[in-house]
Every structure is written in structure tokens, then in C-alpha cells.
Design a protein around this motif. Structure first.
Motif, PDB file in Angstrom:
ATOM      1  N   ASP A 196      -1.556   5.395 -18.103  1.00 42.62           N
ATOM      2  CA  ASP A 196      -0.561   5.655 -16.589  1.00 42.62           C
ATOM      3  C   ASP A 196      -1.173   4.953 -15.649  1.00 42.62           C
ATOM      4  OD1 ASP A 196       1.128   7.423 -18.259  1.00 42.62           O
ATOM      5  OD2 ASP A 196       0.040   9.153 -17.420  1.00 42.62           O
ATOM      6  N   LEU A 197      -2.532   5.002 -15.622  1.00 46.39           N
ATOM      7  CA  LEU A 197      -3.023   4.311 -14.447  1.00 46.39           C
ATOM      8  C   LEU A 197      -2.869   2.883 -14.178  1.00 46.39           C
ATOM      9  CD1 LEU A 197      -5.207   4.118 -11.884  1.00 46.39           C
ATOM     10  CD2 LEU A 197      -7.121   3.960 -13.561  1.00 46.39           C
ATOM     11  N   ARG A 212      -0.415   1.326 -15.844  1.00 45.45           N
ATOM     12  CA  ARG A 212       1.183   0.976 -15.543  1.00 45.45           C
ATOM     13  C   ARG A 212       1.472   1.218 -14.127  1.00 45.45           C
ATOM     14  NH1 ARG A 212       4.892   4.658 -15.312  1.00 45.45           N
ATOM     15  NH2 ARG A 212       3.543   6.309 -16.374  1.00 45.45           N
ATOM     16  N   LEU A 213       1.001   2.254 -13.302  1.00 46.62           N
ATOM     17  CA  LEU A 213       1.060   2.567 -12.009  1.00 46.62           C
ATOM     18  C   LEU A 213       0.624   1.877 -11.089  1.00 46.62           C
ATOM     19  CD1 LEU A 213       0.952   6.427 -12.233  1.00 46.62           C
ATOM     20  CD2 LEU A 213       2.870   5.161 -12.065  1.00 46.62           C
ATOM     21  N   ALA A 214      -0.721   1.065 -11.510  1.00 52.86           N
ATOM     22  CA  ALA A 214      -1.678   0.109 -10.441  1.00 52.86           C
ATOM     23  C   ALA A 214      -1.085  -1.093 -10.782  1.00 52.86           C
ATOM     24  CB  ALA A 214      -3.075   0.163 -10.843  1.00 52.86           C
ATOM     25  N   ASP A 215      -0.673  -1.459 -11.736  1.00 52.60           N
ATOM     26  CA  ASP A 215      -0.023  -2.820 -12.264  1.00 52.60           C
ATOM     27  C   ASP A 215       0.482  -3.634 -11.114  1.00 52.60           C
ATOM     28  OD1 ASP A 215       1.620  -5.384 -13.312  1.00 52.60           O
ATOM     29  OD2 ASP A 215      -0.345  -5.069 -14.400  1.00 52.60           O
ATOM     30  N   MET A 241       2.357   1.808  -3.131  1.00 58.72           N
ATOM     31  CA  MET A 241       1.340   2.283  -4.168  1.00 58.72           C
ATOM     32  C   MET A 241       0.979   3.842  -3.915  1.00 58.72           C
ATOM     33  SD  MET A 241       1.046  -0.118  -6.196  1.00 58.72           S
ATOM     34  CE  MET A 241       0.213   0.865  -7.400  1.00 58.72           C
ATOM     35  N   TYR A 300       0.739  -1.334  -0.005  1.00 50.24           N
ATOM     36  CA  TYR A 300      -0.085  -0.016  -0.058  1.00 50.24           C
ATOM     37  C   TYR A 300       1.156   1.226  -0.021  1.00 50.24           C
ATOM     38  CZ  TYR A 300      -2.970   3.389   2.201  1.00 50.24           C
ATOM     39  OH  TYR A 300      -3.635   4.985   2.249  1.00 50.24           O
ATOM     40  N   LYS A 323       3.326   5.839  -3.191  1.00 52.56           N
ATOM     41  CA  LYS A 323       4.078   6.707  -3.693  1.00 52.56           C
ATOM     42  C   LYS A 323       3.978   6.818  -5.233  1.00 52.56           C
ATOM     43  CE  LYS A 323       8.242   6.652  -1.012  1.00 52.56           C
ATOM     44  NZ  LYS A 323       8.682   5.266  -0.279  1.00 52.56           N
ATOM     45  N   ALA A 324       3.502   5.543  -5.858  1.00 54.67           N
ATOM     46  CA  ALA A 324       3.363   5.556  -7.351  1.00 54.67           C
ATOM     47  C   ALA A 324       2.191   6.312  -7.887  1.00 54.67           C
ATOM     48  CB  ALA A 324       3.369   3.985  -7.766  1.00 54.67           C
ATOM     49  N   LEU A 325       1.159   6.427  -6.891  1.00 54.74           N
ATOM     50  CA  LEU A 325       0.049   7.128  -7.549  1.00 54.74           C
ATOM     51  C   LEU A 325      -0.085   8.552  -6.913  1.00 54.74           C
ATOM     52  CD1 LEU A 325      -2.595   4.285  -7.090  1.00 54.74           C
ATOM     53  CD2 LEU A 325      -1.757   5.073  -9.162  1.00 54.74           C
ATOM     54  N   GLY A 326       0.945   8.898  -6.156  1.00 56.83           N
ATOM     55  CA  GLY A 326       0.791  10.273  -5.330  1.00 56.83           C
ATOM     56  C   GLY A 326       1.482  11.269  -5.823  1.00 56.83           C
TER      57      GLY A 326
END
Ligand SMILES: *Cc1c(COP(=O)(O)O)cnc(C)c1O
Length: 455
Positions: free
Chosen positions: A57-58, A60-63, A36, A33, A38-41
Motif C-alpha cells: 500500500d505504501l 502504491r500510495l507514495a508513488d 499526498m 503535498y 489525502k492519499a496517505l491520510g
């Protein structure tokens, strides 16, 4: 192409690509979590982005933070997959963007919900005329049913809870098995009845209610009472003895509710229906469409024998019964709502009655296959009687069992989830996805065998 076409075209491409990875990707998320976040922030950018690029982007980042729930080897908690027709219908539900609260503005959505509800009532052998509301999940389905229960048992005691609220109302008891699901307690708290209203009844070693204990708990006190039974204990999959239990409650003018979030669907199979014998005599039933029926998240189903009981809580119009079933919003807590009827209709239509029975039987057959395979591994014990879709395992002492679960998740082949059963650490395994093949079960058993060898 307009932006919506481009966003959908990109989504389709990415969706198909994701589904193609399910056989090989690790079943448990690779990222935490915090990773994630960091990745989505970052701060919200002042400027916008192209919709199709945002989708790219979503994805790729969420994967790395996605679990393989849609695949065949996610066995944690009780989490179903998504039948192809239900998945497609769910996508269309977003495209159509209907507000399914009202018959007038969303007649297709409301009718799909009504018809799907009738199909469910028929398939489960519940009384004709039972009213059906589609909520977000089993939690809210339990809440909706228990709202109707609270209203009715208080009305019988001469108290109109809609008008007068709960202050100074007669105390309502909620009688539950020791192994009821936590969402029953949560619903009791949402209803303002308070945890003190809950009276526990002893259960046997599979979590089935002890009927002699039920009789004495009911006899210990008077006043309005709701009894909650269970179709499918979340760890063992066990079913309460409905016939005998409901017979006992009838002497106390109780409302009987059945939480069957995944187990209610046993009633759809001629071979498994015996597990639910007597269940149809209850007053309300809660289940999920997103577990055993394999509709994408989210969808719970509240079923209440007396339509007026549900409408008395959630009804908007006084002319409810003249109008027939009323609006979908009059059967659930929400006003505006997603058109959950479309994916449920599509799931049932694609299966047919025989296919629905076959699906439930297939899940049970895979559970038996899993239990047999696991029990054959030296050092692995199957802890429960596998009567439905749940398999509980121990790998020796608690530390060893927990470590085995961690290694299985880290290996990525399959996911079990930990729990405590009768004071003992276990790893739970729920066979709830249509997508689980016999080969998936074999592959999982082999992965467990390797984990055990590594301990
Ligand atoms: C899953 C479950 C619930 C809760 O359902 P949600 O869909 O998660 O809200 C309630 N009771 C039982 C027995 C369950 O398995």
C-alpha cells in the motif's frame, strides 16, 4: 516465512520495480503535498494490517509523490544519487538495526564509521588524526564543527562556555562570505551566537570571498572570531581562495571552518584538487556523504583537526583521550543514532580511491557537457563559470526563465530548480549523481531545446 522475511521480500520486489521505472517516470513528482496528504491520510485505523500488505500500500500510495532523485536526470538543488553498494549497505543497516552511538554495543558500526572516516581524511588530503563524526547532513555537520569552534575561541579568551554558558561571555564574531550557505546562519543561531554575530565579507561575481575585504573585516574588530570559508558555492560551484584567506585569518587567531557540502570532494581528484589548494590548513570541514559521494540520505560528515575540540563539546566521558577516539556519539550531537558508517564504508570500498576521483571527475565532465549543450541553444545563457558540478542558466528575462523551468518540470524529462543570482532569476542545474550518463545529459539538452521552442 516470518513477517520480516515477507516484508523484505515484498520491499525487494517493489524496490527493483521502482528502479526499473526511473528511466521513464517523470522526474518531478506528479502529485502535490496536499494530494499526498489525502492519499496517505484518514484516521489511524483501530485494527492493524498485514506487514507485507502495508508495504504494498505504501509503495502504491507514495508513488505519485516521489521524485526521480535516484535516476540520472534530477538536477535540482544539490542532491546526489545512491551508489549500488551504498544502497545495499543502507538496507542492511536497517535490517541490522544497530545503535551506533557506542563502541561497546555496536562495534561493527562504530568501526565502519572510524575506518570510513580515516578513508575520507586520506582521500581529501586532510591532516592525519583529524576526527570524523557522521551526522544527518551538511547542516548538522556545520553545526557540529562550529560548536567546536565556538568552544575553542572562547576558551582562548579565558571563557569556559560548557560551564558558564554564553551570558556575559566575550562576543564571538562569525565572519562569512556574502554567498555562504544559509545553514551557516542557521548553525550560528542554534549556537546562541545570534545573527548579529555574522559579519559579511564581499565576494566576486562567482561568489568567491574577496581576501582584501576579509582582511579589513577581521581588522575592524577584536575578540574571539570564527571564519567560515566555502568549497563549492551552491549556485556557481566556486571555491574560496583558501591559501590566501587562511593566511590572513592566522594573524587574528581565528578558527577557520570550511563548508564543503559537495565541493570538498574535489580534493579527492588529482585533476580537481587545485580548486581546494590551501584548504587543509583549516581547523574544521563539513561535507555531505549524500551529495557527491552518492550515499542514500541521510549522511553528513563533520571533520575537526583537533579531536579534543570536538570532544570538549559532545564528549560524554572524561577519559576520552585515554580511550582513543571515544564513542561515535562523542563526535556529533546525537546519542542514539543510525549506523551511517556502513553505507559510507560501502560506497568508498566499492569505488576505491581511483574510483572516487573518477566519480568526481565524471560529475564535472557531465556539468561541462551540460553547459556546452545548453549554451548552444539560442535564447539560453549559461550564467556561471562552470568549474565544478554546478550550471546556472537564464532563458532571457526572469518571467521567461521561470516559465522555462516550470515547463521542464511539467514535461517530466528532467528537473532544474529556480534561484535568484545577483538579483536575476536563474534555473540551477547540479550534476551530482553517479547515475547521470552522457545520454541523460543529451536527453536533457533536447528537452530544454523543446521547452525553449515552446516559449
Ligand atoms: C547542501 C548544502 C548544505 C546543507 O547540507 P544538508 O545536507 O542539506 O543539511 C550546506 N552547505 C552547502 C554549500 C550545501 O550545498
Amino acid at each position: 516465512m516470518d513477517d520480516r522475511h515477507r516484508a523484505l521480500a515484498r520491499s525487494y520486489e517493489l524496490s527493483a520495480g521502482f528502479l526499473d521505472t526511473l528511466d521513464d517516470r517523470p522526474v518531478w513528482p506528479r502529485a502535490t503535498y496536499e494530494e499526498m496528504l489525502k492519499a496517505l491520510g484518514g484516521a489511524l485505523p483501530a485494527g492493524g494490517s498485514d506487514p507485507a500488505d502495508v508495504i504494498t500500500d505504501l509503495a502504491r500510495l507514495a508513488d505519485p509523490g516521489l521524485a526521480g532523485i535516484a535516476g540520472g536526470r534530477f538536477f535540482g538543488f544539490v542532491i546526489g544519487g545512491e551508489l549500488p553498494a551504498a544502497l545495499g549497505a543502507d538496507w542492511l543497516t536497517s535490517v541490522w538495526d544497530q545503535n551506533a552511538g557506542l563502541n561497546s554495543v555496536a562495534p561493527a558500526a562504530a568501526a565502519a564509521e572510524t575506518i570510513a572516516g580515516r578513508w575520507i581524511v586520506d582521500a581529501l588530503g586532510l591532516p592525519g588524526g583529524t576526527t570524523v563524526g557522521l551526522a544527518t547532513g551538511g547542516m548538522m555537520a556545520n553545526y557540529a564543527c562550529l560548536s567546536a569552534a565556538r568552544h575553542t575561541v572562547l576558551a582562548r579568551a579565558g571563557w569556559d562556555v560548557n560551564q558558564r554558558g554564553l551570558f556575559e561571555a566575550p562576543r564571538v564574531r562569525v565572519v562569512v562570505g556574502r554567498d555562504r550557505h544559509d545553514t551557516i546562519d542557521r548553525a550560528v543561531r542554534f549556537l546562541g551566537l545570534g545573527q548579529d554575530a555574522v559579519r559579511e565579507v564581499a565576494t566576486d561575481n562567482q561568489g568567491r570571498l574577496d581576501t582584501a575585504a576579509l582582511a579589513s573585516v577581521l581588522a575592524a574588530d577584536g575578540g574571539p572570531v570564527i571564519v567560515c570559508l566555502q568549497a563549492g558555492e551552491v549556485h556557481t560551484g566556486a571555491f574560496d581562495p583558501f591559501g590566501e584567506a587562511i593566511e590572513i585569518t592566522r594573524r587574528h587567531d581565528a578558527w577557520v571552518h570550511v563548508d564543503g557540502a559537495f565541493g570538498l570532494w574535489a580534493a579527492a581528484s588529482p585533476r580537481l584538487r587545485h580548486l581546494t589548494d590551501g584548504m587543509a590548513a583549516a581547523d574544521s570541514w563539513a561535507t555531505d556523504a549524500h551529495k557527491t559521494l552518492n550515499v542514500p540520505y541521510d549522511c553528513g560528515v563533520a571533520l575537526v583537526r583537533d579531536p579534543a575540540a570536538l570532544a570538549s563539546v559532545f564528549g560524554v566521558h572524561a577519559d576520552y583521550l585515554i580511550e582513543g577516539q571515544g564513542d561515535p556519539t562523542e563526535r556529533v550531537p546525537e546519542l542514539s543514532r543510525r549506523a551511517r558508517g556502513f553505507p559510507v564504508w560501502a560506497a568508498l570500498r566499492s569505488l576505491g580511491g581511483d574510483g572516487l576521483a573518477a566519480l568526481v571527475e565524471q560529475l564535472c565532465a557531465r556539468a561541462t557537457q551540460m553547459a556546452t549543450g545548453l549554451a548552444a541553444i539560442p535564447g539560453v545563457e549559461v550564467v556561471n563559470e562552470v568549474a565544478f558540478t554546478q550550471v546556472m542558466t537564464s532563458f532571457g528575462d526572469d518571467a521567461r526563465t521561470a516559465e522555462a523551468g516550470r515547463r521542464l518540470l511539467a514535461g517530466g524529462e528532467a528537473a532544474f530548480t529556480p534561484a535568484t543570482w545577483r538579483g536575476r532569476g536563474v534555473q540551477r542545474c547540479s550534476l551530482s549523481s553517479w547515475a547521470t550518463t552522457a545520454a541523460d545529459v543529451d536527453r536533457t539538452v533536447e528537452a530544454v531545446r523543446r521547452v525553449v521552442a515552446s516559449l
